[in-house]
Design an enzyme around this catalytic site. Structure first.
Site, PDB file in Angstrom:
ATOM      1  N   HIS A 144       0.832  -1.201   0.000  1.00 44.93           N
ATOM      2  CA  HIS A 144       0.000   0.000   0.000  1.00 44.93           C
ATOM      3  C   HIS A 144       0.866   1.249   0.000  1.00 44.93           C
ATOM      4  O   HIS A 144       1.896   1.305   0.681  1.00 44.93           O
ATOM      5  CB  HIS A 144      -0.918   0.013   1.222  1.00 44.93           C
ATOM      6  CG  HIS A 144      -2.072  -0.931   1.077  1.00 44.93           C
ATOM      7  ND1 HIS A 144      -2.593  -1.291  -0.140  1.00 44.93           N
ATOM      8  CD2 HIS A 144      -2.810  -1.592   2.008  1.00 44.93           C
ATOM      9  CE1 HIS A 144      -3.593  -2.123   0.046  1.00 44.93           C
ATOM     10  NE2 HIS A 144      -3.749  -2.329   1.336  1.00 44.93           N
ATOM     11  N   LYS A 570     -13.864   4.341   6.852  1.00 41.60           N
ATOM     12  CA  LYS A 570     -14.211   5.431   5.935  1.00 41.60           C
ATOM     13  C   LYS A 570     -15.720   5.473   5.691  1.00 41.60           C
ATOM     14  O   LYS A 570     -16.302   6.535   5.518  1.00 41.60           O
ATOM     15  CB  LYS A 570     -13.450   5.272   4.618  1.00 41.60           C
ATOM     16  CG  LYS A 570     -13.664   6.406   3.632  1.00 41.60           C
ATOM     17  CD  LYS A 570     -12.624   6.388   2.536  1.00 41.60           C
ATOM     18  CE  LYS A 570     -12.773   5.186   1.653  1.00 41.60           C
ATOM     19  NZ  LYS A 570     -13.975   5.294   0.765  1.00 41.60           N
TER      20      LYS A 570
END
Length: 902
Positions: A144, A570
Site C-alpha cells: 500500500h 471510511k
C-alpha cells in the site's frame, strides 16, 4: 533478569542536538549563510510560540510569506531532513530502552513474561504445548502506498543509525570518535544532496523488492532469536520438555495484489516468486557454508549415527561427482561431507540440473538428523548455537521467503466469468444470486472443465487478465510449490457467488481438483457494513455448499476471513467501525462454530489509528475470546514496516510482543471460550455506535463536504505523489466513496485534523449518556473491557496528534462559505470528544505515556513550519513548478514529523 550488560554513553536529547547541529553545518555549507539564518529564524519563531514566549504565529507567517525563489524549498528540505534524522535518534532511544528493560527484567510483554504468566495461571507443560500447537502468527506485508521515503534515502538513514550505534555502544578513543563523527557528517551531507521526492512512480517490482529487504536483512535472522528466547524461557520454568512448533509465517501482497492496480501483471508475480526463492536459497547456502567451517568433527574421535551416514550415501548417489570431491577433501569429516552435498542440493533447487531438494521439508529433515547426531555425540552447544537457528529459518521461510497472497476486486472475477461463460452459450449476467451459485457449483463438481482458461480471444482486457492469472497460478504452484502462493483474497465481497467464482476459475485452471485437492485458500474480504451484517448469509451459504465444503475440507477445514478496517472506518466512522468489526468477529466465530469450521481472521489493519493501527499486542489481546483460534493474520503496511522491522532489535521486540499477546490470548480463550461482557455494556456500545455512525454519515453526505475536504487538505498533492504503484482511487474520480482509505487518512493527517481517528466518538458517547446511560458505566467499561479500553486509548492518540490551530490554517484555504459550514462543526466535535475521553479515562492528559508526550513536545515546533508553509503554498491558485515540488517535499516532511501517512 538477563545477564546482558547495558552500555550506553548517549541519550536521545544528545543525539537530536548533535544531529541538528550537524544538519545546520551541512545546510550552511551546501547552501549559504543566509539560508542557514533563515531556517534558524523559522525554527526559533516556531519554538517560541510553542513555549509561550510569543503570543501569535504572525512572525513566522510573515517570514514564510516573504520567501522568494528557492527559499521555500530550502526551508522545507531542512525541516524534512531534520525529521528523518530525529526519527533515527528516537529509534536509537527505543533500542536503549529495550536493552535496559530487558536487563532489568521489566518487559511485561516479553516472551519470558508470557511463559511466566502461563505458569502462574497453573498451566502445566502439556497445556503450554497445546497452546503453542494452536498459535501461528502471520504478518502480511503489503505494498500500500504509505511509505513516503525513497529507498535511497532509507539506505542513508540506516547508515546514520549504524554510526549512532557505534557512538553509543562502543568504547572509542578520541580519534576513533572523531572519525565516526566525520563519517556521520558525510552521510548527512549525502542525505542533503539526495532528492527527497521520487521522479517516477515506483513499479510493483520496486515494492516487492522493498518488502524483501526487510525479510532478508532483518527478519530472517531475528526470528530465530525469538524462538531461542522462548525455548530458554520454557526450559527455565518447566522441568518437562515442551516442544516448540512453527509459530511464525511471513506473507506478502507485494507483487501479487491486483485490486485496483493494473500494473501488477503475471510477469510481476513471476519475477517476485523467482526473486524471493533466490534470496532465501542464497541465505541457506551461506548458512551451510558457515556450518561446514564449524562442524569439522573427526569420525576417528566420534561415532556418526546411521541417519547421517545414510544421508551421505543417498545424496552421494544423486550427486556422485560432488560426493567424490567431498570424500577426497574431507575423508574423516562426515559432517562436512554431508554439508557439501546439502549445499549442492540447495544450489540445484529450481535449476535445470537434477538432484535439488524437492522442497524445504527435505532440507529440514537433513538438518534435524545433523542436529540429533551432534547431540548424540555430546555436542549440544554446537547443535543449539549453529544448527538449530537454521532449522528454525527453514521451518519459517521455506523455499519461498514469504508466501504470496493473490488479491483482486470481486467485480473483475464476475466480469471474467460472465464473458467466458457467454462464449459457451451461458447467460450468467441475467442469473440471480441463487442461480449463479447453483451453476458454479455444478461446474466445479463436474469432471470435465467448462472453460479453457488459456483461451482469451475475444475477451475484454479485464476478463483476459483474470483468466491468465489463474492459468499462471497453476504453473507457479508447480514451479515454486503450493505454499509459495496459496491464498486468494476477494476485495469487496458481498455475495456467496463472489467466492464461488474464484473457486470455479481455480477449478477450471486445475488449481483445484475436487474432491480431495485445493491449492488455494479462498478468502472473502468483508469491509462494507452490508457485507459484515450479511456474514451469516454469505458464509453459511458457502459452508452448506457441496463444492465449497469439499474445497474447505481439502484445506484442513480452516476458513480465513479478512476484515477491512480501512474501508469500514471510511464508510461508518471510527467508533461505529470499531464496534461493527468487534461484534461481527464474534458473529463469524459463531457461524464457523455452528458449521464445525475453524476460523482464521485476517485483520486488514493500516498504520494509522483510523485504519486499525495502534499497538499490535494490545489489539490482539482485545480480540473476543471466541475468535482467538490461535492462528491470526494481519497486514503490515507502508511506513509501519520500516518503523517495526528496519532495526533488528526493534524487529525482534515486535515479534516478541505479537507472540506474547497471541500465547496469552489463546490460553485465555481455552480457559474461557466465550467472552463475558456485561449486557449493559453491549447495549451502551450499540447506542453510542448508532449515534456516531449517524453523525459521521451526515457529515460525509452534507452538500459541499467533498469540496471542503479537497480545499482544506493537500489531497490534490498526495494524488500526484509517486508513493506507490497503485492509483489513489478505484475509478479515478474524487468522491469519498471511491477514494481509497489510505489517501483519505493521509490527507487529514497532513492537515493535522485526524478526524478519521476520532470524529463522532464524542457524539456517540454523549448520545449514550443522554439516553439514560451514566459515566460510571463507561468508566467500568474502560477499566475492565479490553476492546473499549483499546478503542478509547487509540482515539486519544489521534486526538493528541490533532492540532486544530494548525488545521484552521488549512481551513482558511478552503472556500470561505464551506469553511464556516464545516470547520466549526469539526472543532465542536473535537472538543466534545476530548472532554468525554478525559472524563471516561479519568486522565488529565490525552497522552498517558510520558515518553510519548515528550515525543510530541519535541516534534510539534518543527512540524508547524512545514504545515504553515504547505497551507500557504496550497493557497496559490497557479503555483510554479518549484512551488509544486516544494509542496511535495512538505508532504514528505510532515509525514516524517508525524511518523504517519495513511
Amino acid at each position: 533478569m538477563t545477564n546482558e550488560t547495558v552500555l550506553h554513553t548517549r541519550d536521545v536529547e544528545r543525539d537530536v542536538r548533535e544531529l541538528g547541529a550537524t544538519l545546520g553545518e551541512v545546510l550552511e555549507t551546501q547552501t549559504s549563510r543566509s539560508a542557514f539564518e533563515l531556517v534558524e529564524s523559522v525554527r526559533t519563531e516556531a519554538i517560541g510560540y510553542r513555549r509561550g514566549d510569543v503570543d501569535s504565529r504572525d512572525g513566522i507567517r510573515r517570514t514564510l510569506s516573504d520567501l522568494r525563489g528557492g527559499e521555500s524549498s530550502v526551508v522545507a528540505r531542512a525541516f524534512a531532513t531534520y525529521f528523518e534524522l530525529v526519527n533515527v535518534a528516537e529509534e536509537r532511544e527505543r533500542v536503549r530502552a529495550i536493552r535496559e528493560r530487558e536487563a532489568a527484567g521489566t518487559l511485561l510483554d516479553s516472551i519470558p513474561a508470557a511463559v511466566e504468566r502461563l505458569a502462574e495461571a497453573g498451566a502445566d507443560a502439556g497445556t503450554v504445548e497445546a497452546v503453542l500447537d494452536d498459535v501461528l502468527v502471520e504478518p502480511t506485508f503489503t505494498a500500500h502506498p504509505t511509505e513516503a521515503r525513497r529507498k535511497t534515502v532509507k539506505a542513508k538513514l540506516r547508515s546514520v543509525a549504524r554510526h549512532l550505534e557505534t557512538l553509543d555502544t562502543r568504547r572509542l578513543s578520541a580519534a576513533e570518535e572523531r572519525d565516526v563523527e566525520r563519517r556521520l557528517e558525510a552521510e548527512v551531507t549525502s542525505l542533503w544532496q539526495t532528492p527527497q521526492v521520487r521522479d517516477r512512480r515506483p513499479e510493483p517490482t520496486d515494492e516487492a523488492l522493498n518488502v524483501q529487504w526487510y525479510l532478508e536483512n532483518t527478519l530472517f535472522d531475528v526470528v530465530g532469536e525469538v524462538y531461542d528466547r522462548l525455548e530458554r524461557a520454557l526450559e527455565s520454568r518447566y522441568d518437562e520438555p515442551v516442544e516448540v512448533p512453527k509459530l511464525f509465517e511471513f506473507r506478502s501482497w507485494a507483487g501479487a495484489d491486483r485490486d485496483g492496480n493494473p500494473h501488477v501483471t503475471p510477469e510481476t508475480t513471476a519475477a517476485t516468486l523467482e526473486r524471493q526463492r533466490e534470496v532465501v536459497l542464497g541465505r541457506y547456502r551461506d548458512a551451510l557454508e558457515r556450518l561446514s567451517g564449524v562442524l569439522s568433527g573427526d569420525d576417528r574421535r566420534m561415532s556418526t549415527g546411521r541417519a547421517v551416514a545414510e544421508r551421505i550415501e543417498t545424496h552421494g548417489e544423486r550427486l556422485p561427482s560432488v560426493a567424490s570431491e567431498a570424500g577426497e577433501r574431507y575423508p574423516n569429516e562426515p559432517y562436512r561431507r554431508l554439508l557439501e552435498l546439502m549445499c549442492e542440493r540447495v544450489e540445484r533447487v529450481g535449476g535445470v540440473r537434477p538432484g535439488g531438494y524437492p522442497g524445504p521439508g527435505a532440507l529440514l529433515s537433513d538438518l534435524d538428523a545433523l542436529a540429533a547426531d551432534l547431540r548424540a555425540n555430546g555436542a549440544e552447544s554446537l547443535a543449539a548455537v549453529h544448527v538449530d537457528p537454521l532449522r528454525r529459518q527453514v521451518r519459517t521461510f521455506g523455499f519461498s521467503l514469504a508466501s504470496l497472497d493473490l488479491r483482486d476486486h470481486r467485480a473483475n472475477h464476475t466480469t471474467a466469468v460472465t464473458e467466458a461463460l457467454a462464449r459457451e452459450g451461458i447467460d450468467y449476467a441475467s442469473m440471480d444470486e441463487a442461480e449463479r451459485v447453483d451453476l458454479l457449483t455444478e461446474a466445479i463438481l463436474e469432471d470435465d472443465p467448462v472453460l479453457d482458461v488459456t483461451d482469451t480471444d475475444g475477451l475484454s482486457e479485464t476478463a483476459a487478465r483474470v483468466l491468465t492469472l489463474f492459468d499462471r497460478t497453476a504453473d507457479w504452484q508447480a514451479e515454486y510449490g503450493v505454499d509459495a502462493i496459496d491464498t486468494y483474497c476477494i476485495s469487496m465481497t458481498e455475495e456467496p457467488s463472489h467466492v464461488m467464482e474464484v473457486l470455479f476459475l481455480a477449478d477450471q485452471a486445475d488449481v483445484v481438483d475436487l474432491p480431495g485437492y485445493s491449492g488455494l485458500d479462498v478468502v472473502p474480504l468483508l469491509e462494507t457494513e452490508s457485507a459484515l451484517d450479511g456474514a451469516r448469509r454469505i458464509m453459511g451459504t458457502l459452508f452448506d455448499n457441496e463444492a465449497y465444503a469439499a474445497a474447505l475440507a481439502a484445506r484442513g477445514g480452516v476458513q480465513e476471513v479478512m476484515l477491512g478496517y480501512s474501508d469500514s472506518n471510511k464508510e461508518n466512522g471510527y467508533l461505529a467501525a470499531q464496534w461493527s468489526l468487534h461484534h461481527n468477529q464474534k458473529r463469524l466465530a459463531d457461524i464457523t462454530d455452528d458449521h464445525g469450521v475453524d476460523l482464521r481472521l485476517f485483520h486488514g489493519r493500516g498504520g494509522s489509528i483510523s485504519r486499525g493501527g495502534g499497538p499490535m499486542n494490545d489489539a490482539l489481546l482485545a480480540l473476543p475470546n471466541e475468535t482467538v483460534s490461535g492462528q491470526v493474520k494481519f497486514t503490515e503496511q507502508g511506513e509501519a514496516i520500516a518503523e517495526k522491522y528496519a532495526e533488528p532489535r526493534i524487529a525482534r521486540r515486535n515479534l516478541e510482543q505479537m507472540l506474547n499477546a497471541q500465547i496469552r490470548a489463546r490460553h485465555a480463550a481455552l480457559e474461557e471460550p466465550t467472552e463475558r461482557v456485561d449486557p449493559d455494556w453491549v447495549e451502551a456500545m450499540g447506542t453510542a455506535a448508532d449515534a456516531a455512525r449517524t453523525e459521521y454519515r451526515d457529515l460525509l453526505e452534507s452538500e459541499g463536504f467533498v469540496r471542503y475536504f479537497e480545499g482544506a487538505t493537500p489531497i490534490t498533492v498526495i494524488e500526484d505523489l509517486n508513493l506507490g504503484s497503485r492509483p489513489a482511487s478505484r475509478s479515478g474520480e474524487r468522491t469519498v466513496e471511491d477514494l481509497r482509505a489510505i489517501p483519505w487518512v493521509f490527507a487529514w493527517t497532513q492537515a493535522r485534523c485526524i478526524l478519521p481517528g476520532w470524529y463522532s466518538l464524542g457524539t456517540g458517547l454523549r448520545a449514550y449518556l443522554e439516553d439514560g446511560g451514566d459515566l460510571a458505566t463507561l468508566r467500568a467499561m474502560y477499566e475492565a473491557w479490553p476492546f473499549f479500553r483499546t478503542t478509547l486509548d487509540n482515539a486519544a492518540m489521534a486526538l493528541a496528534r490533532t492540532d486544530l490551530e494548525i488545521a484552521a490554517e488549512y481551513a482558511d484555504v478552503a472556500d470561505p462559505e464551506l469553511r464556516e459550514r464545516f470547520f466549526p462543526r469539526l472543532r465542536e466535535e473535537y472538543e466534545r470528544t476530548v472532554d468525554l475521553v478525559l472524563e471516561v479515562t479519568e486522565r488529565e492528559s490525552l497522552v498517558a505515556r510520558e515518553w510519548l508526550a515528550e515525543n510530541l513536545d519535541r516534534r510539534n515546533p518543527y512540524v508547524d513550519p512545514l504545515n504553515l508553509l504547505q497551507a500557504r503554498l496550497l493557497d496559490r491558485s497557479h503555483p510554479t513548478e518549484t512551488e509544486r515540488r516544494t509542496l511535495r517535499l512538505t508532504v514528505k516532511g510532515i509525514a516524517a514529523g508525524m511518523k504517519n501517512t495513511g
